[in-house]
Design an enzyme around this catalytic site. Structure first.
Site, PDB file in Angstrom:
ATOM      1  CG  HIS A  73      -1.967   1.022   1.211  1.00 32.89           C
ATOM      2  ND1 HIS A  73      -2.804   1.228   0.141  1.00 32.89           N
ATOM      3  CD2 HIS A  73      -2.332   1.945   2.154  1.00 32.89           C
ATOM      4  CE1 HIS A  73      -3.632   2.207   0.411  1.00 32.89           C
ATOM      5  NE2 HIS A  73      -3.361   2.669   1.617  1.00 32.89           N
ATOM      6  CG  HIS A  97      -3.779   6.123   2.874  1.00 34.16           C
ATOM      7  ND1 HIS A  97      -4.366   4.895   3.089  1.00 34.16           N
ATOM      8  CD2 HIS A  97      -4.132   6.879   3.954  1.00 34.16           C
ATOM      9  CE1 HIS A  97      -5.022   4.904   4.236  1.00 34.16           C
ATOM     10  NE2 HIS A  97      -4.893   6.091   4.782  1.00 34.16           N
ATOM     11  CB  CYS A 121      -3.065   3.278  -3.284  1.00 36.12           C
ATOM     12  SG  CYS A 121      -2.276   1.652  -3.422  1.00 36.12           S
TER      13      CYS A 121
END
Length: 241
Positions: A71, A83, A172
């Site tokens: 991530h 994020h 992301c």
């Protein structure tokens, strides 16, 4: 037709990256489901332990490695990280306190399917969720000079809010690369598309698809629902190979 193909690619990408085991909390976590993230196979420096003192600079690109995924986020300073994460909750409620809680796996998966996400700001601890953090590891892989840290952080702050989500075209990684390098890019998506291209070009898969189609016609009977895909899918794969 293009929308249909895009939808199928996204679902294939989801199935290729999410396994049942990833829906379970990591060892040592009792209740809350950790957010799912995506993994990129490339050389990486050792991750810094989440509990260790961090010396991040405003605009740094942070990566959180998981068992299956990675991530990405942008450090804003004062222990805050921006994020992009899929989340279904803003679609079903306007309660800001519930929305601000950590995104669970169930919220995330439903957000992926509904193509809804948020660019949100969380603490470093919530962003990492007990995992180690990689600092600016993508700089080597992208091969492009990053913008100034202040510009990176300002870009991230301007984008905070609800956004549409796509596993292939807006995830992301696209968010952080746009903020840090000025161009949205996902190395993991590029790698998946290359794998899909090699899969289509392998003519053994075309034969296998045709055989499975004929088998379905034998088991289910000849109808427009079985005959058309049996003929169209192998033909399309053959023309693309």
């Amino acid at each position: 037709m293009l929308d249909t193909l895009t939808f199928l690619l996204q679902k294939l990408f989801l199935l290729a990256h999410i396994k049942l085991s990833s829906l379970l909390p990591p060892p040592g976590k009792e209740c809350g489901d950790p957010p799912l993230t995506r993994r990129c196979d490339r050389d990486e420096p050792p991750a810094q332990p989440a509990g260790a003192p961090q010396k991040f600079q405003r605009g740094d690109l942070l990566e959180v490695p998981r068992t299956l995924f990675i991530h990405f986020g942008i450090y804003l300073g004062d222990n805050r990280v921006a994020h992009l994460i899929p989340d279904i909750l803003p679609v079903v409620t306007a309660d800001s306190r519930q929305i601000q809680e950590m995104v669970t796996n169930k919220r995330l998966v439903l957000g992926v399917l509904a193509k809804r996400a948020s660019i949100r700001v969380d603490s470093v601890e919530d962003f990492a969720y007990g995992s180690g953090i990689l600092l600016n590891a993508m700089d080597r892989a992208v091969g492009r000079s990053p913008l100034s840290g202040e510009e990176v952080a300002r870009r991230a702050e301007r984008l905070v809010g609800a956004v549409s989500y796509s596993l292939l075209w807006n995830n992301c990684e696209h968010f952080v690369t746009f903020c840090r390098y000025g161009t949205a890019q996902s190395l993991q998506t590029d790698k998946f598309c290359e794998w899909l291209k090699s899969l289509i070009q392998d003519q053994r898969n075309i034969v296998l698809t045709a055989l499975l189609g004929l088998l379905s016609m034998v088991c289910l009977g000849i109808s427009s629902c079985t005959a058309l895909p049996t003929l169209l899918i192998p033909f399309t794969l053959w023309m693309c190979s």
